[in-house]
Write an enzyme that holds these catalytic residues in place. Structure first.
Site, PDB file in Angstrom:
ATOM      1  N   ALA A  27       0.824  -1.221   0.000  1.00  0.00           N
ATOM      2  CA  ALA A  27       0.000   0.000   0.000  1.00  0.00           C
ATOM      3  C   ALA A  27       0.854   1.266   0.000  1.00  0.00           C
ATOM      4  O   ALA A  27       0.340   2.356   0.235  1.00  0.00           O
ATOM      5  CB  ALA A  27      -0.956  -0.009   1.186  1.00  0.00           C
ATOM      6  N   VAL A  55       6.065  -9.661   1.639  1.00  0.00           N
ATOM      7  CA  VAL A  55       4.971 -10.637   1.761  1.00  0.00           C
ATOM      8  C   VAL A  55       5.278 -11.977   1.083  1.00  0.00           C
ATOM      9  O   VAL A  55       4.510 -12.926   1.230  1.00  0.00           O
ATOM     10  CB  VAL A  55       3.616 -10.070   1.252  1.00  0.00           C
ATOM     11  N   TYR A  70       3.497 -14.109 -14.860  1.00  0.00           N
ATOM     12  CA  TYR A  70       2.555 -13.195 -14.194  1.00  0.00           C
ATOM     13  C   TYR A  70       1.133 -13.721 -14.355  1.00  0.00           C
ATOM     14  O   TYR A  70       0.355 -13.773 -13.392  1.00  0.00           O
ATOM     15  CB  TYR A  70       2.700 -11.800 -14.812  1.00  0.00           C
ATOM     16  N   ALA A 102       0.530 -16.730 -12.116  1.00  0.00           N
ATOM     17  CA  ALA A 102       0.384 -16.359 -10.699  1.00  0.00           C
ATOM     18  C   ALA A 102      -1.001 -15.766 -10.455  1.00  0.00           C
ATOM     19  O   ALA A 102      -1.668 -16.099  -9.464  1.00  0.00           O
ATOM     20  CB  ALA A 102       1.475 -15.361 -10.311  1.00  0.00           C
ATOM     21  N   LYS A 103      -1.454 -14.898 -11.349  1.00  0.00           N
ATOM     22  CA  LYS A 103      -2.745 -14.234 -11.139  1.00  0.00           C
ATOM     23  C   LYS A 103      -3.913 -15.218 -11.338  1.00  0.00           C
ATOM     24  O   LYS A 103      -4.950 -15.099 -10.669  1.00  0.00           O
ATOM     25  CB  LYS A 103      -2.875 -13.019 -12.053  1.00  0.00           C
TER      26      LYS A 103
HETATM   27  P1  NAP Z   1       2.835  -0.617  -8.184  1.00  0.00           P
HETATM   28  O1  NAP Z   1       2.443   0.811  -8.327  1.00  0.00           O
HETATM   29  O2  NAP Z   1       4.082  -1.118  -8.811  1.00  0.00           O
HETATM   30  O3  NAP Z   1       2.838  -0.961  -6.599  1.00  0.00           O
HETATM   31  C1  NAP Z   1       3.176  -2.242  -6.192  1.00  0.00           C
HETATM   32  C2  NAP Z   1       3.044  -2.308  -4.683  1.00  0.00           C
HETATM   33  O4  NAP Z   1       3.359  -3.664  -4.289  1.00  0.00           O
HETATM   34  C3  NAP Z   1       4.023  -1.392  -3.975  1.00  0.00           C
HETATM   35  O5  NAP Z   1       3.384  -0.770  -2.890  1.00  0.00           O
HETATM   36  C4  NAP Z   1       5.101  -2.343  -3.481  1.00  0.00           C
HETATM   37  O6  NAP Z   1       5.670  -1.959  -2.242  1.00  0.00           O
HETATM   38  C5  NAP Z   1       4.311  -3.612  -3.259  1.00  0.00           C
HETATM   39  N1  NAP Z   1       5.182  -4.799  -3.253  1.00  0.00           N
HETATM   40  C6  NAP Z   1       5.876  -5.329  -4.262  1.00  0.00           C
HETATM   41  N2  NAP Z   1       6.561  -6.401  -3.833  1.00  0.00           N
HETATM   42  C7  NAP Z   1       6.279  -6.532  -2.514  1.00  0.00           C
HETATM   43  C8  NAP Z   1       6.676  -7.453  -1.507  1.00  0.00           C
HETATM   44  N3  NAP Z   1       7.508  -8.463  -1.787  1.00  0.00           N
HETATM   45  N4  NAP Z   1       6.181  -7.298  -0.266  1.00  0.00           N
HETATM   46  C9  NAP Z   1       5.347  -6.283   0.040  1.00  0.00           C
HETATM   47  N5  NAP Z   1       4.928  -5.377  -0.874  1.00  0.00           N
HETATM   48  C10 NAP Z   1       5.402  -5.509  -2.129  1.00  0.00           C
HETATM   49  O7  NAP Z   1       1.706  -1.574  -8.748  1.00  0.00           O
HETATM   50  P2  NAP Z   1       0.114  -1.396  -8.880  1.00  0.00           P
HETATM   51  O8  NAP Z   1      -0.174  -1.139 -10.314  1.00  0.00           O
HETATM   52  O9  NAP Z   1      -0.423  -0.512  -7.848  1.00  0.00           O
HETATM   53  O10 NAP Z   1      -0.314  -2.912  -8.607  1.00  0.00           O
HETATM   54  C11 NAP Z   1      -1.023  -3.328  -7.444  1.00  0.00           C
HETATM   55  C12 NAP Z   1      -1.631  -4.686  -7.730  1.00  0.00           C
HETATM   56  O11 NAP Z   1      -2.504  -4.572  -8.851  1.00  0.00           O
HETATM   57  C13 NAP Z   1      -0.606  -5.761  -8.093  1.00  0.00           C
HETATM   58  O12 NAP Z   1      -0.984  -6.995  -7.517  1.00  0.00           O
HETATM   59  C14 NAP Z   1      -0.714  -5.845  -9.605  1.00  0.00           C
HETATM   60  O13 NAP Z   1      -0.326  -7.090 -10.115  1.00  0.00           O
HETATM   61  C15 NAP Z   1      -2.205  -5.579  -9.796  1.00  0.00           C
HETATM   62  N6  NAP Z   1      -2.547  -5.115 -11.148  1.00  0.00           N
HETATM   63  C16 NAP Z   1      -2.084  -3.928 -11.632  1.00  0.00           C
HETATM   64  C17 NAP Z   1      -2.431  -3.537 -12.930  1.00  0.00           C
HETATM   65  C18 NAP Z   1      -1.937  -2.247 -13.550  1.00  0.00           C
HETATM   66  O14 NAP Z   1      -2.184  -2.061 -14.760  1.00  0.00           O
HETATM   67  N7  NAP Z   1      -1.289  -1.363 -12.835  1.00  0.00           N
HETATM   68  C19 NAP Z   1      -3.259  -4.371 -13.698  1.00  0.00           C
HETATM   69  C20 NAP Z   1      -3.723  -5.552 -13.158  1.00  0.00           C
HETATM   70  C21 NAP Z   1      -3.369  -5.927 -11.874  1.00  0.00           C
HETATM   71  P3  NAP Z   1       7.158  -1.356  -2.069  1.00  0.00           P
HETATM   72  O15 NAP Z   1       7.358  -0.351  -3.162  1.00  0.00           O
HETATM   73  O16 NAP Z   1       7.087  -0.749  -0.701  1.00  0.00           O
HETATM   74  O17 NAP Z   1       8.134  -2.493  -2.138  1.00  0.00           O
END
Ligand code: NAP
Length: 243
Positions: free
Chosen positions: A9, A60, A151, A154-155
């Site tokens: 978050a 995590v 990816y 996993a999803k």
């Molecule tokens: P983001 O802006 O890259 O943020 C990713 C978040 O995940 C960051 O807060 C990061 O924390 C955290 N994270 C990564 N590895 C971690 C770990 N090992 N332990 C704890 N926290 C971890 O990505 P987002 O776009 O917001 O994505 C959030 C979710 O939505 C993800 O599951 C992603 O797969 C899913 N999603 C995103 C999209 C898209 O188009 N953006 C589409 C489909 C699904 P730190 O920076 O503090 O490490």
């Protein structure tokens, strides 16, 4: 006031979700891993507006750190009433270039983390006979993404956990759902050029790219009273990219 633990978050969808829960009066627990200053800034932003927020560092993908994160949550507020499994990483690679390390990291962060967090969250929810778990999947887990096989796998696994756990926990008063975002403008999609994003928007029935707030609203809905009879579902937040 409910206690809402959101993994990943510090940035993007997770940070926006924390803001939305906080604004409706919930106590938010912001998990982060690498982005400590972003997590601290978000906590300050929320507290300065009179909202309740804590931060907890944990990778995590590491079961010991997840156990520790839930122990700290218990100390801080008793336990998480709502768990949002949002932390995730992405990588674009030809299938034949994916290494063992790439595969294991992708599965550990995006899928095993959901298992570890649900396992730690459930005893408290079962005791209270209520709880909400919302997992953040992806449209690629539903329809498959080229050059994102690890990816996508996993999803797809996150969707499988959601459906199976919903069946197991229904009688315990716990719902388990997932949101399945399409293309959302965050750091995760910052490698895409404006031309790429325009092309993806053109492929989307709404003609737009999504925002973190679009996904946050769906998550908050699934955690709310109005969604009490909804479990095991995959809510697509993709502007109709997946129908
Ligand atoms: P983001 O802006 O890259 O943020 C990713 C978040 O995940 C960051 O807060 C990061 O924390 C955290 N994270 C990564 N590895 C971690 C770990 N090992 N332990 C704890 N926290 C971890 O990505 P987002 O776009 O917001 O994505 C959030 C979710 O939505 C993800 O599951 C992603 O797969 C899913 N999603 C995103 C999209 C898209 O188009 N953006 C589409 C489909 C699904 P730190 O920076 O503090 O490490």
């Amino acid at each position: 006031m409910r206690n809402v633990l959101i993994t990943g978050a510090s940035r993007g969808i997770g940070a926006e979700t924390a803001r939305l829960f906080a604004r409706q009066g919930d106590n938010v627990i912001i998990n982060y891993f690498r982005s400590q200053s972003e997590a601290e800034t978000l906590r300050s932003e929320l507290r300065s507006m009179g909202y309740s927020a804590e931060i907890i560092k944990a990778d995590v993908s590491d079961p010991a750190q997840v156990t520790e994160m839930f122990a700290r949550t218990e100390q801080l507020c008793g336990g998480a009433d709502v768990l949002v499994n949002n932390a995730g990483i992405a990588q674009t690679k030809l299938f034949t270039d994916i290494t063992d390390d790439d595969w294991q990291r992708m599965i550990a962060v995006n899928l095993s983390s959901v298992f570890y967090c649900c396992r730690s969250a459930l005893p408290y929810m079962i005791r209270k006979h209520s709880g909400r778990i919302i997992n953040v999947a992806s449209m690629w887990g539903q329809i498959g993404g080229s050059c994102e096989v690890h990816y996508s796998a996993a999803k797809a696994g996150v969707i499988g956990i959601t459906k199976a756990l919903a069946k197991e926990e229904g009688l315990s008063g716990i719902t388990v759902n997932c949101v399945s975002p399409g293309v959302i403008r965050t750091d995760m999609t910052s490698n895409l050029t404006e031309d790429d994003l325009r092309a993806l928007a053109d492929e989307t029935p709404t003609g737009t790219i999504g925002t973190p707030l679009d996904v946050a609203r769906a998550i908050v809905y699934l955690a709310g009273e109005d969604a009490g009879f909804i479990t095991g579902q995959v809510l697509s937040v993709s502007g109709g990219f997946v129908i």
